[in-house]
Design a protein around this motif. Structure first.
Motif, mmCIF file in Angstrom:
data_model
loop_
_atom_site.group_PDB
_atom_site.id
_atom_site.type_symbol
_atom_site.label_atom_id
_atom_site.label_comp_id
_atom_site.label_asym_id
_atom_site.label_seq_id
_atom_site.Cartn_x
_atom_site.Cartn_y
_atom_site.Cartn_z
ATOM 1 N N VAL A 1 0.813 -1.217 0.000
ATOM 2 C CA VAL A 1 0.000 0.000 0.000
ATOM 3 C C VAL A 1 0.846 1.268 0.000
ATOM 4 C CG1 VAL A 1 -1.696 1.320 1.334
ATOM 5 C CG2 VAL A 1 -1.949 -1.156 1.095
ATOM 6 N N ARG A 2 1.916 1.286 0.774
ATOM 7 C CA ARG A 2 2.676 2.526 0.952
ATOM 8 C C ARG A 2 3.871 2.669 0.019
ATOM 9 N NH1 ARG A 2 2.969 3.606 7.505
ATOM 10 N NH2 ARG A 2 0.981 2.595 8.077
ATOM 11 N N ILE A 3 4.344 1.549 -0.560
ATOM 12 C CA ILE A 3 5.544 1.634 -1.403
ATOM 13 C C ILE A 3 5.232 1.268 -2.847
ATOM 14 C CG2 ILE A 3 7.870 0.743 -1.763
ATOM 15 C CD1 ILE A 3 8.043 0.227 1.259
ATOM 16 N N LEU A 4 4.779 0.041 -3.086
ATOM 17 C CA LEU A 4 4.628 -0.435 -4.454
ATOM 18 C C LEU A 4 3.496 0.265 -5.212
ATOM 19 C CD1 LEU A 4 5.226 -4.242 -3.865
ATOM 20 C CD2 LEU A 4 6.796 -2.602 -4.908
ATOM 21 N N LEU A 5 2.343 0.434 -4.576
ATOM 22 C CA LEU A 5 1.217 1.068 -5.271
ATOM 23 C C LEU A 5 1.511 2.508 -5.682
ATOM 24 C CD1 LEU A 5 -1.955 -0.325 -3.454
ATOM 25 C CD2 LEU A 5 -1.487 -0.403 -5.907
ATOM 26 N N PRO A 6 1.994 3.372 -4.779
ATOM 27 C CA PRO A 6 2.275 4.754 -5.211
ATOM 28 C C PRO A 6 3.341 4.835 -6.295
ATOM 29 C CG PRO A 6 2.222 4.597 -2.809
ATOM 30 C CD PRO A 6 2.215 3.204 -3.322
ATOM 31 N N LEU A 7 4.421 4.054 -6.140
ATOM 32 C CA LEU A 7 5.486 4.103 -7.142
ATOM 33 C C LEU A 7 5.010 3.551 -8.480
ATOM 34 C CD1 LEU A 7 8.619 2.997 -5.070
ATOM 35 C CD2 LEU A 7 8.005 5.296 -5.811
ATOM 36 N N ALA A 8 4.179 2.497 -8.436
ATOM 37 C CA ALA A 8 3.654 1.930 -9.684
ATOM 38 C C ALA A 8 2.723 2.913 -10.391
ATOM 39 C CB ALA A 8 2.931 0.616 -9.399
ATOM 40 N N LEU A 9 1.959 3.674 -9.622
ATOM 41 C CA LEU A 9 1.074 4.676 -10.220
ATOM 42 C C LEU A 9 1.880 5.729 -10.970
ATOM 43 C CD1 LEU A 9 -1.702 5.951 -10.632
ATOM 44 C CD2 LEU A 9 -1.443 7.084 -8.412
ATOM 45 N N VAL A 10 2.926 6.229 -10.318
ATOM 46 C CA VAL A 10 3.788 7.220 -10.976
ATOM 47 C C VAL A 10 4.466 6.610 -12.202
ATOM 48 C CG1 VAL A 10 5.820 8.683 -10.686
ATOM 49 C CG2 VAL A 10 4.157 8.483 -8.829
ATOM 50 N N GLY A 11 4.966 5.373 -12.037
ATOM 51 C CA GLY A 11 5.634 4.709 -13.152
ATOM 52 C C GLY A 11 4.709 4.487 -14.329
ATOM 53 N N ALA A 12 3.450 4.117 -14.059
ATOM 54 C CA ALA A 12 2.489 3.877 -15.139
ATOM 55 C C ALA A 12 2.206 5.160 -15.913
ATOM 56 C CB ALA A 12 1.200 3.300 -14.568
ATOM 57 N N VAL A 13 2.060 6.271 -15.205
ATOM 58 C CA VAL A 13 1.804 7.561 -15.867
ATOM 59 C C VAL A 13 2.989 7.946 -16.746
ATOM 60 C CG1 VAL A 13 1.468 10.024 -15.480
ATOM 61 C CG2 VAL A 13 0.210 8.369 -14.090
ATOM 62 N N LEU A 14 4.200 7.767 -16.236
ATOM 63 C CA LEU A 14 5.393 8.106 -17.016
ATOM 64 C C LEU A 14 5.533 7.204 -18.234
ATOM 65 C CD1 LEU A 14 7.987 8.738 -14.140
ATOM 66 C CD2 LEU A 14 6.824 10.442 -15.559
ATOM 67 N N LEU A 15 5.256 5.912 -18.071
ATOM 68 C CA LEU A 15 5.349 5.003 -19.206
ATOM 69 C C LEU A 15 4.300 5.333 -20.259
ATOM 70 C CD1 LEU A 15 6.023 1.609 -17.376
ATOM 71 C CD2 LEU A 15 7.569 2.788 -18.950
ATOM 72 N N ALA A 16 3.075 5.644 -19.819
ATOM 73 C CA ALA A 16 2.034 6.033 -20.771
ATOM 74 C C ALA A 16 2.437 7.297 -21.523
ATOM 75 C CB ALA A 16 0.708 6.236 -20.046
ATOM 76 N N ALA A 17 3.118 8.202 -20.830
ATOM 77 C CA ALA A 17 3.571 9.437 -21.480
ATOM 78 C C ALA A 17 4.621 9.168 -22.551
ATOM 79 C CB ALA A 17 4.126 10.400 -20.430
ATOM 80 N N THR A 18 5.374 8.079 -22.412
ATOM 81 C CA THR A 18 6.385 7.744 -23.421
ATOM 82 C C THR A 18 5.806 6.954 -24.586
ATOM 83 O OG1 THR A 18 7.034 5.675 -22.329
ATOM 84 C CG2 THR A 18 8.186 7.693 -21.657
ATOM 85 N N GLY A 19 4.526 6.541 -24.474
ATOM 86 C CA GLY A 19 3.885 5.843 -25.590
ATOM 87 C C GLY A 19 3.427 4.433 -25.302
ATOM 88 N N VAL A 20 3.615 3.928 -24.091
ATOM 89 C CA VAL A 20 3.113 2.600 -23.742
ATOM 90 C C VAL A 20 1.591 2.651 -23.694
ATOM 91 C CG1 VAL A 20 3.148 0.760 -22.011
ATOM 92 C CG2 VAL A 20 5.195 2.136 -22.414
#
Length: 574
Positions: free
Chosen positions: A186-205
């Motif tokens: 809840v406190r580590i993986l979920l927040p970091l994955a949310l940020v990572g998903a947004v950044l990856l989507a921004a690159t075209g994923v």
């Protein structure tokens, strides 16, 4: 700009990004696992499983929590696959066969994510997101929890005392598994994955729930593409050092990894938590210099492997290599040799298994380096959690060796390393080599015409001689070390490989955890020993060097004969 300078710039950018996040992320994770407060959503989750997060656990109870939770995960994921044909969110896909369902369930629960199937042709959206992606989170959190339990065994500030007959004794408690599991998720993986998903989507994923659709005629017939919630799964795939791809081509697929920027971001996501956990370790034991020493050993190994891989893949061996600028077979032109080599080193020195190139097409020595990276135990910086506890076990071995040299009882972080602790550490080191070498030998021995009914290596290996042996060795090394990558020349979707690799993944994940937690419990029960003039300074560069030497030599002595039969023979012959 030439390919070599480009690779160097990528390496420098990656190092700088990891350096910027190292301290804040490491200290944040230490605060998460030290906290005594529970969030509202966490309390709800504790009620769902019937757990009291404030109850301290000794190592047997902690281990029971790990095994019980993981067993439920295997059963649940197996049933989801077997019932896929009648579940919603499965666009025409049939139920998965029993052997493959077992293999996949074992793979994702063990944080291996070995895939003997094409993701876009086998798994529907519900299984991908509600089954596989969920295990990407919780299996990573389990590894982090076990690592933190071992750190608490070393940390003097964590020890709790209990009166026995009027005399205070140490309880040996390692924290609470359920609290560590939930907080890590809840406190580590979920927040970091949310940020990572947004950044990856921004690159075209891509990120959608589109079904299979025809995109026109190509050479050999019509081509169909499948959509999916790829960016969100890609983020936790790399961040949790899982590695299972949404598509069969994994991170070589343009929907998962469209360009050089997304490639570098994915490598960063693979390395960021395992690297920062060394800071968490140093903070929790009360000496950040101890964390720097462990990080230094990890970094030295990683940089050495990266340099060697770049050299082998940039090495020109003829006119075709000269024209291409390097060994480009099996590599995507949008990444080149530099991006592919960096990715392969990151993924095999961690327990990730994601690939953006065809490891089987690497040069003989280059492929051997990917194998050796896994054989080291994936400790540079290793998987999420597993890399840290693997390196700490090697640190215990290194301290013991140093103690033998000077003739005194070895100590590490104020805890004596006696015969009991060494037995736990030694057995831990023997588990995965035993699985790898025995199962590889069985697969090779059964590769005869009379045994072909077993669907063994007789018909499953595309290569021959040294390279064919390397494919089998790579598969079991990847499975037992919970990596998940493959040379990809091996037809692994057979009853033999589905079963044996599934067993290798489960045993390679959970048997070592038994000895890690037993070691943690033994250390937690000890009274700290005061530092003296004869105490080995384990925060110095000399100890980091000793740790690197121990890691490489222990692995070399164990696996060198097998490596000589496969990648070394192939590399020397080319």
């Amino acid at each position: 700009m030439g390919p070599v300078p480009s690779a160097v710039l990528q390496l420098l950018a990656l190092t700088a990004a990891l350096g910027l996040t190292y301290r804040p992320l490491g200290d944040y994770m230490a605060g998460v696992y030290r906290s005594t407060k529970h969030w509202r959503v966490e309390r709800w989750l504790y009620r769902c499983v019937g757990a009291d997060p404030d109850t301290g656990m000794r190592w047997p109870a902690y281990l029971r929590g790990v095994l019980a939770f993981s067993l439920v995960g295997v059963v649940f994921l197996y049933l989801m696959q077997r019932l896929q044909g009648v579940l919603p969110g499965s666009p025409g896909f049939a139920s998965v066969s029993p052997a493959l369902a077992f293999n996949t369930a074992a793979s994702f629960v063990a944080n291996t994510n070995w895939q003997a199937y094409a993701g876009e042709q086998t798994m529907g959206h519900l299984v991908q997101t509600g089954g596989l992606a969920v295990q990407n989170f919780v299996s990573a959190a389990v590894g982090m929890a076990v690592a933190i339990a071992l750190v608490r065994g070393f940390a003097p500030s964590h020890a709790r005392l209990r009166s026995r007959g009027g005399t205070p004794v140490r309880t040996g408690e390692l924290g609470n598994f359920w609290a560590d599991l939930v907080r890590g998720t809840v406190r580590i993986l979920l927040p970091l994955a949310l940020v990572g998903a947004v950044l990856l989507a921004a690159t075209g994923v891509i990120q959608n729930v589109a079904g299979v659709h025809d995109v026109g005629q190509f050479i050999g017939g019509p081509q169909q593409w499948d959509g999916g919630a790829v960016a969100s799964q890609e983020a936790i795939k790399e961040l949790g050092t899982n590695g299972g791809g949404y598509f069969n081509a994994n991170s070589a697929h343009p929907f998962e990894n469209p360009n050089g920027l997304s490639n570098l971001l994915e490598i960063f996501l693979i390395l960021v938590i395992p690297s920062a956990l060394t800071r968490t370790f140093g903070t929790m034991v009360g000496s950040v210099r101890q964390g720097y020493a462990v990080l230094g050993a990890m970094a030295a190994i990683w940089l050495g492997f990266t340099a060697l891989t770049l050299w082998t893949e940039f090495h020109h061996g003829g006119p075709a290599f000269d024209l291409a600028g390097a060994s480009m077979e099996g590599k995507e032109t949008r990444f080149g040799v530099g991006g592919s080599s960096l990715f392969s080193t990151a993924t095999t020195l961690t327990s990730t298994g994601a690939v953006n190139s065809f490891h089987s097409s690497f040069t003989g020595l280059g492929g051997g380096l990917t194998l050796l990276g896994m054989m080291l135990g994936e400790v540079a910086p290793g998987g999420v959690g597993s890399g840290l506890y693997g390196m700490l076990v090697l640190a215990v071995i290194a301290v013991f060796v140093a103690g033998l040299m000077v003739g005194r009882t070895p100590e590490y972080l104020g805890k004596k390393i006696g015969s009991r602790e060494m037995k736990f550490a030694a057995v831990y080191l023997l588990v995965t080599p035993t699985l790898v070498l025995v199962l590889t030998a069985l697969s090779v021995a059964l590769a005869t015409p009379r045994d072909s009914v077993l669907n063994t290596a007789a018909t499953a290996v595309s290569g021959s001689h040294a390279h064919g042996f390397s494919e089998i060795l790579y598969a079991f090394t990847s499975g037992a070390n919970n990596n998940g990558s493959a040379f990809a020349g091996l037809d692994a979707d057979t009853d033999w490989y589905d079963t044996t690799l599934g067993l290798a993944m489960l045993l390679g994940r959970f048997v070592p955890m038994v000895f890690v937690l037993a070691l943690a419990g033994s250390l937690a029960e000890q009274r700290p020993v005061p530092e003296t003039a004869g105490t080995l300074r384990t925060h110095k560069p000399l100890f980091a060097t000793l740790l690197v030497g121990t890691t490489v030599l222990v692995t070399g002595l164990t696996y060198f004969p097998a490596l000589a039969l496969g990648p070394l023979a192939e590399g020397l012959a080319s």
